[in-house]
Write a protein that holds these residues in place. Structure first.
Motif, mmCIF file in Angstrom:
data_model
loop_
_atom_site.group_PDB
_atom_site.id
_atom_site.type_symbol
_atom_site.label_atom_id
_atom_site.label_comp_id
_atom_site.label_asym_id
_atom_site.label_seq_id
_atom_site.Cartn_x
_atom_site.Cartn_y
_atom_site.Cartn_z
ATOM 1 N N VAL A 193 0.846 -1.195 0.000
ATOM 2 C CA VAL A 193 0.000 0.000 0.000
ATOM 3 C C VAL A 193 0.885 1.249 0.000
ATOM 4 O O VAL A 193 1.818 1.369 0.798
ATOM 5 C CB VAL A 193 -0.933 0.025 1.227
ATOM 6 C CG1 VAL A 193 -1.667 1.369 1.299
ATOM 7 C CG2 VAL A 193 -1.937 -1.107 1.161
ATOM 8 N N ALA A 194 0.586 2.166 -0.903
ATOM 9 C CA ALA A 194 1.318 3.430 -0.961
ATOM 10 C C ALA A 194 0.407 4.595 -0.573
ATOM 11 O O ALA A 194 0.775 5.452 0.222
ATOM 12 C CB ALA A 194 1.886 3.653 -2.361
ATOM 13 N N ASN A 195 -0.800 4.602 -1.129
ATOM 14 C CA ASN A 195 -1.769 5.668 -0.871
ATOM 15 C C ASN A 195 -3.137 5.203 -1.368
ATOM 16 O O ASN A 195 -3.303 4.048 -1.751
ATOM 17 C CB ASN A 195 -1.339 6.968 -1.547
ATOM 18 C CG ASN A 195 -0.987 6.746 -3.014
ATOM 19 O OD1 ASN A 195 -1.742 6.138 -3.761
ATOM 20 N ND2 ASN A 195 0.186 7.227 -3.428
ATOM 21 N N ARG A 196 -4.098 6.106 -1.387
ATOM 22 C CA ARG A 196 -5.463 5.752 -1.785
ATOM 23 C C ARG A 196 -5.557 5.253 -3.234
ATOM 24 O O ARG A 196 -6.477 4.519 -3.588
ATOM 25 C CB ARG A 196 -6.389 6.961 -1.626
ATOM 26 C CG ARG A 196 -6.684 7.341 -0.191
ATOM 27 C CD ARG A 196 -7.647 8.520 -0.141
ATOM 28 N NE ARG A 196 -7.898 8.968 1.215
ATOM 29 C CZ ARG A 196 -8.820 8.459 2.014
ATOM 30 N NH1 ARG A 196 -9.595 7.486 1.560
ATOM 31 N NH2 ARG A 196 -8.988 8.921 3.236
ATOM 32 N N LYS A 197 -4.629 5.685 -4.080
ATOM 33 C CA LYS A 197 -4.699 5.327 -5.485
ATOM 34 C C LYS A 197 -4.109 3.953 -5.789
ATOM 35 O O LYS A 197 -4.281 3.439 -6.886
ATOM 36 C CB LYS A 197 -3.965 6.387 -6.325
ATOM 37 C CG LYS A 197 -4.604 7.767 -6.296
ATOM 38 C CD LYS A 197 -3.825 8.729 -7.187
ATOM 39 C CE LYS A 197 -4.457 10.119 -7.192
ATOM 40 N NZ LYS A 197 -3.688 11.048 -8.048
ATOM 41 N N SER A 198 -3.395 3.375 -4.842
ATOM 42 C CA SER A 198 -2.672 2.135 -5.118
ATOM 43 C C SER A 198 -3.602 0.934 -5.221
ATOM 44 O O SER A 198 -4.656 0.869 -4.588
ATOM 45 C CB SER A 198 -1.604 1.890 -4.058
ATOM 46 O OG SER A 198 -2.182 1.646 -2.799
ATOM 47 N N VAL A 199 -3.186 -0.034 -6.032
ATOM 48 C CA VAL A 199 -3.948 -1.268 -6.188
ATOM 49 C C VAL A 199 -4.081 -1.982 -4.848
ATOM 50 O O VAL A 199 -5.136 -2.530 -4.512
ATOM 51 C CB VAL A 199 -3.273 -2.199 -7.223
ATOM 52 C CG1 VAL A 199 -3.935 -3.571 -7.230
ATOM 53 C CG2 VAL A 199 -3.317 -1.579 -8.612
ATOM 54 N N ALA A 200 -3.012 -1.965 -4.071
ATOM 55 C CA ALA A 200 -3.030 -2.642 -2.772
ATOM 56 C C ALA A 200 -4.086 -2.036 -1.855
ATOM 57 O O ALA A 200 -4.822 -2.769 -1.169
ATOM 58 C CB ALA A 200 -1.654 -2.562 -2.118
ATOM 59 N N TYR A 201 -4.175 -0.726 -1.817
ATOM 60 C CA TYR A 201 -5.176 -0.078 -0.958
ATOM 61 C C TYR A 201 -6.591 -0.405 -1.424
ATOM 62 O O TYR A 201 -7.459 -0.776 -0.612
ATOM 63 C CB TYR A 201 -4.975 1.439 -0.954
ATOM 64 C CG TYR A 201 -6.062 2.172 -0.204
ATOM 65 C CD1 TYR A 201 -6.085 2.182 1.189
ATOM 66 C CD2 TYR A 201 -7.085 2.815 -0.885
ATOM 67 C CE1 TYR A 201 -7.105 2.832 1.879
ATOM 68 C CE2 TYR A 201 -8.102 3.465 -0.205
ATOM 69 C CZ TYR A 201 -8.108 3.468 1.177
ATOM 70 O OH TYR A 201 -9.128 4.102 1.853
ATOM 71 N N GLN A 202 -6.835 -0.277 -2.721
ATOM 72 C CA GLN A 202 -8.172 -0.557 -3.246
ATOM 73 C C GLN A 202 -8.552 -2.024 -3.028
ATOM 74 O O GLN A 202 -9.707 -2.340 -2.727
ATOM 75 C CB GLN A 202 -8.232 -0.211 -4.733
ATOM 76 C CG GLN A 202 -8.121 1.274 -5.025
ATOM 77 C CD GLN A 202 -9.300 2.073 -4.485
ATOM 78 O OE1 GLN A 202 -10.418 1.565 -4.429
ATOM 79 N NE2 GLN A 202 -9.065 3.299 -4.078
ATOM 80 N N SER A 203 -7.577 -2.914 -3.146
ATOM 81 C CA SER A 203 -7.846 -4.332 -2.892
ATOM 82 C C SER A 203 -8.241 -4.546 -1.440
ATOM 83 O O SER A 203 -9.165 -5.314 -1.138
ATOM 84 C CB SER A 203 -6.604 -5.173 -3.234
ATOM 85 O OG SER A 203 -6.283 -5.080 -4.603
ATOM 86 N N GLY A 204 -7.541 -3.872 -0.547
ATOM 87 C CA GLY A 204 -7.877 -3.976 0.875
ATOM 88 C C GLY A 204 -9.295 -3.528 1.156
ATOM 89 O O GLY A 204 -10.017 -4.156 1.943
ATOM 90 N N LYS A 205 -9.711 -2.441 0.509
ATOM 91 C CA LYS A 205 -11.063 -1.933 0.730
ATOM 92 C C LYS A 205 -12.118 -2.925 0.230
ATOM 93 O O LYS A 205 -13.121 -3.170 0.896
ATOM 94 C CB LYS A 205 -11.243 -0.584 0.023
ATOM 95 C CG LYS A 205 -10.375 0.543 0.558
ATOM 96 C CD LYS A 205 -10.610 0.812 2.036
ATOM 97 C CE LYS A 205 -9.546 0.246 2.928
ATOM 98 N NZ LYS A 205 -9.761 0.415 4.365
#
Length: 265
Positions: free
Chosen positions: A16-28
Motif C-alpha cells: 500500500v502506498a496511498n489511496r490510489k494504489s492497487v493494494a489499498y483498493q484491494s484492501g477496501k
C-alpha cells in the motif's frame, strides 16, 4: 449474502502506498467482503503516513529487499495468527533516476534491484509464509501488467522484470502443488492512474493513448483491478491457478481502432 465466501478470511496485503494504489483498493474491497485484512508496508515512515488511512487495521513493516526482515515478519505474523488465507503481492520498484535510456543501456544495478524487489520478493514471501498459508484454500495474487511483449521505450526494463514475475507465478504454483492446494495467479492490468506510474517517464501520454485504444474509450480503473484480486483470493475462483488475468478493457484487441488510425492520416 457472502457470494465470494471471503467473510472471516485473513488476507495479508503488501505494497500500500496511498489511496490510489492497487493494494489499498484491494484492501477496501476485501474489507467490504468481510475479510480481515493485515497490511505490510516497507518502512516506519510509510506506516505512520498510512495509519489514519488504514484506520484500525494492523500494519506490519517489512522491506522485502532484506531477507532478514522477511523472515522476521513471518515470525511476527505467526505469533499472532494461526492461518493466512490469502496473500496479495503488489510490490514494484524501478530506479529511473538516470532518466530515459535505450534498453541496451540499462544499468546493471538498477535492473537487478528491480528484479529483486519486484519479482523475487514474491518467491521469498511465498516461501516464508508457506507453512502459514491455508493448505486447502490458500491463494496468492500478484500484480503484473497486461503484456510484457510490447516494447514501450518509456517502461524500459520493467517489462522483462514483470515477465520474470509472470513466469514465477507458474513455477510457484507447481512447486506448492507438491504439498498443498495453494493457488498462485497474477492480475495483469492495462495502464492505471497511480502514483507509482507517475514516476515512469512519459507515462501520461501513454495513458491517454491507452484510454483511446480501449473498446469502451475509458481507462481501466484501479477498483476494477481490486475486484479481480478479490475474486482470485476467493474460493469462487478455485479452478483458476497459474494464470495471468488481463484487465485492459479490450485494449489488447483494439490497436487498429478506426478512430485512432484516422488520427494518423
Amino acid at each position: 449474502m457472502d457470494f465470494l465466501q471471503l467473510a472471516g478470511k485473513r488476507i495479508l496485503i503488501f505494497g500500500v502506498a496511498n489511496r490510489k494504489s492497487v493494494a489499498y483498493q484491494s484492501g477496501k474491497v476485501l474489507e467490504e467482503a468481510g475479510a480481515e485484512v493485515i497490511y505490510v508496508v516497507r518502512s516506519e515512515a510509510r506506516r505512520d503516513s498510512l495509519a489514519k488511512l488504514l484506520k484500525h487495521a494492523p500494519i506490519f513493516i517489512c522491506d522485502v529487499e532484506h531477507q532478514q526482515e522477511i523472515d522476521q515478519l513471518a515470525v511476527d505474523i505467526s505469533q499472532q495468527y494461526d492461518t493466512i488465507h490469502g496473500l496479495v503481492h503488489s510490490i514494484a520498484f524501478a530506479d529511473y533516476s538516470a532518466g530515459w535510456l535505450p534498453f541496451h543501456q540499462t544499468p546493471r544495478a538498477a535492473f537487478l534491484q528491480a528484479v529483486d524487489i519486484s519479482c523475487f520478493s514474491l518467491t521469498a514471501l511465498s516461501n516464508a509464509f508457506s507453512k502459514l498459508l491455508d493448505p486447502e484454500q490458500g491463494s496468492v495474487v500478484t500484480i503484473s501488467i497486461s503484456t510484457t511483449r510490447m516494447a514501450a521505450e518509456n517502461y524500459g526494463y520493467m517489462a522483462p522484470v514483470k515477465a520474470a514475475l509472470d513466469s514465477s507465478v507458474c513455477f510457484l504454483a507447481k512447486s506448492f502443488s507438491n504439498f498443498s492446494k495453494v493457488r498462485f495467479n497474477a492480475v495483469c492490468p492495462g495502464l492505471l492512474k497511480t502514483s507509482a506510474s507517475a514516476g515512469i517517464p512519459g507515462y501520461v501520454d501513454s495513458y491517454l493513448f491507452a484510454e483511446k485504444a480501449t473498446l469502451r474509450k475509458e481507462a481501466v480503473q484501479t477498483r476494477e483491478v481490486a475486484d479481480t484480486v478479490a475474486f482470485l483470493l476467493s474460493p469462487r475462483s478455485s479452478g483458476i491457478n497459474s494464470q495471468g488475468i488481463v484487465i485492459d478493457a479490450g485494449m489488447g484487441t483494439n490497436y487498429f481502432d478506426k478512430e485512432i488510425v484516422s488520427e494518423q492520416t
